[in-house]
Design an enzyme around this catalytic site. Structure first.
Site, PDB file in Angstrom:
ATOM      1  N   ASP A   1       0.825  -1.214   0.000  1.00  0.00           N
ATOM      2  CA  ASP A   1       0.000   0.000   0.000  1.00  0.00           C
ATOM      3  C   ASP A   1       0.860   1.266   0.000  1.00  0.00           C
ATOM      4  O   ASP A   1       1.965   1.269   0.535  1.00  0.00           O
ATOM      5  CB  ASP A   1      -0.924  -0.020   1.231  1.00  0.00           C
TER       6      ASP A   1
ATOM      7  N   ASN B   1     -11.005  -2.331  -5.159  1.00  0.00           N
ATOM      8  CA  ASN B   1     -10.216  -1.484  -6.064  1.00  0.00           C
ATOM      9  C   ASN B   1     -10.888  -1.292  -7.428  1.00  0.00           C
ATOM     10  O   ASN B   1     -10.546  -0.367  -8.169  1.00  0.00           O
ATOM     11  CB  ASN B   1      -8.794  -2.033  -6.250  1.00  0.00           C
TER      12      ASN B   1
END
Ligand code: IPE
Ligand code: IPE
Ligand code: MG
Length: 248
Positions: free
Chosen positions: A21, A69
């Protein structure tokens, strides 16, 4: 697989999972577009794969694209899928050379056909890899995994091939997309976020969490090694007392 017992606490984890991330923030800091951050993350992936294999890790799972996502801007999703195809194609020879097997978990049928094809080809080419298995979590979420496992189990029950009272934790684990893969002993998350983000919900039940403020594109071999060292300092009690662990 079922929850691991304390007897399995080897100094090197058999399975490390990573939530990669911080690509977008990394790019923003540099005044670039988010996709520049994704493109700049490939070195981190390469070094992590190498460091894990060198350390003797048997399974490395990388959270590359979550179910959630898909809700990102279309141009970012498209760019990520193109990057995925390109990276798999580019890295497969190295995986082969290093005897690393590629596997994928997630709703891969929802990926663009070009991605599915590239993935299938790379998985086939590397299937004899015995040193380490690299598991890519693509269009993956923990809730999706538990749902698909439940649906398939229910189908078996309805067909009379599985009795409800025969369902154990092992049965459940066997229907998850990670069947045959031990639960991760260590989860690394970069970018400082302190959450699971719908990753391996069942499998992380007793996983040691390691969160670093580094943004993923800056993550290197030595950072992976630092995470392993931190893991080695942990006392995994699995609900027992510290004293019980030292007795047996
Ligand atoms: C991780 O970086 C990559 C994916 C989720 C695909 P992000 O894109 O989430 O970067 P941040 O969190 O916005 O910085
Ligand atoms: C988690 O990162 C998913 C991946 C790394 C692929 P996100 O950036 O999507 O997570 P949230 O939304 O901030 O929790
Ligand atoms: Mg993020």
């Amino acid at each position: 697989m079922a929850a691991r017992s304390e007897k399995d606490t080897s100094p090197i984890p058999a399975h490390v999972a990573v939530i990669m991330d911080g690509n977008g923030r990394w790019a923003k800091q540099k005044g670039g577009l988010r996709i520049f951050g994704h493109q700049s993350a490939i070195t981190a992936v390469r070094e992590t794969v190498e460091a894990a294999a060198e350390a003797g890790v048997r399974f490395l799972t990388l959270y590359a694209f979550s179910t959630e996502n898909w809700a990102r801007p279309a141009h970012e999703v498209t760019a990520l899928m193109q990057l995925l195809v390109h990276t798999i194609r580019q890295e497969t020879p190295t995986l082969l050379k290093n005897s690393i097997r590629l596997q994928a978990i997630g709703q891969t049928e929802s990926l663009p056909v070009s991605c599915q094809r590239e993935l299938a080809e790379a998985m086939e080419l590397t299937q004899a890899g015995s040193r380490m298995t690299l598991v890519l979590a693509l269009s993956y979420s923990g809730r999706w995994d538990l749902t698909q496992a439940s649906r398939r189990m229910a189908t078996e029950v309805a067909a009379g091939r599985l009795q409800p009272d025969q369902i154990t934790e092992q049965t459940m684990a066997g229907f998850l997309s990670t069947a045959g893969i031990p639960d991760p002993e260590l989860l690394i998350r970069t970018s400082g976020e302190q959450r699971i983000s719908n990753f391996l919900l069942w499998q992380l039940a007793y996983t040691e969490l390691y969160i670093t403020n580094l943004l993923w594109p800056d993550f290197r071999r030595e950072h992976f090694q630092e995470a392993l060292q931190a893991y080695q300092q942990r006392e995994r009690r699995f609900g027992k007392t510290s004293e019980q662990l030292t007795v047996s």
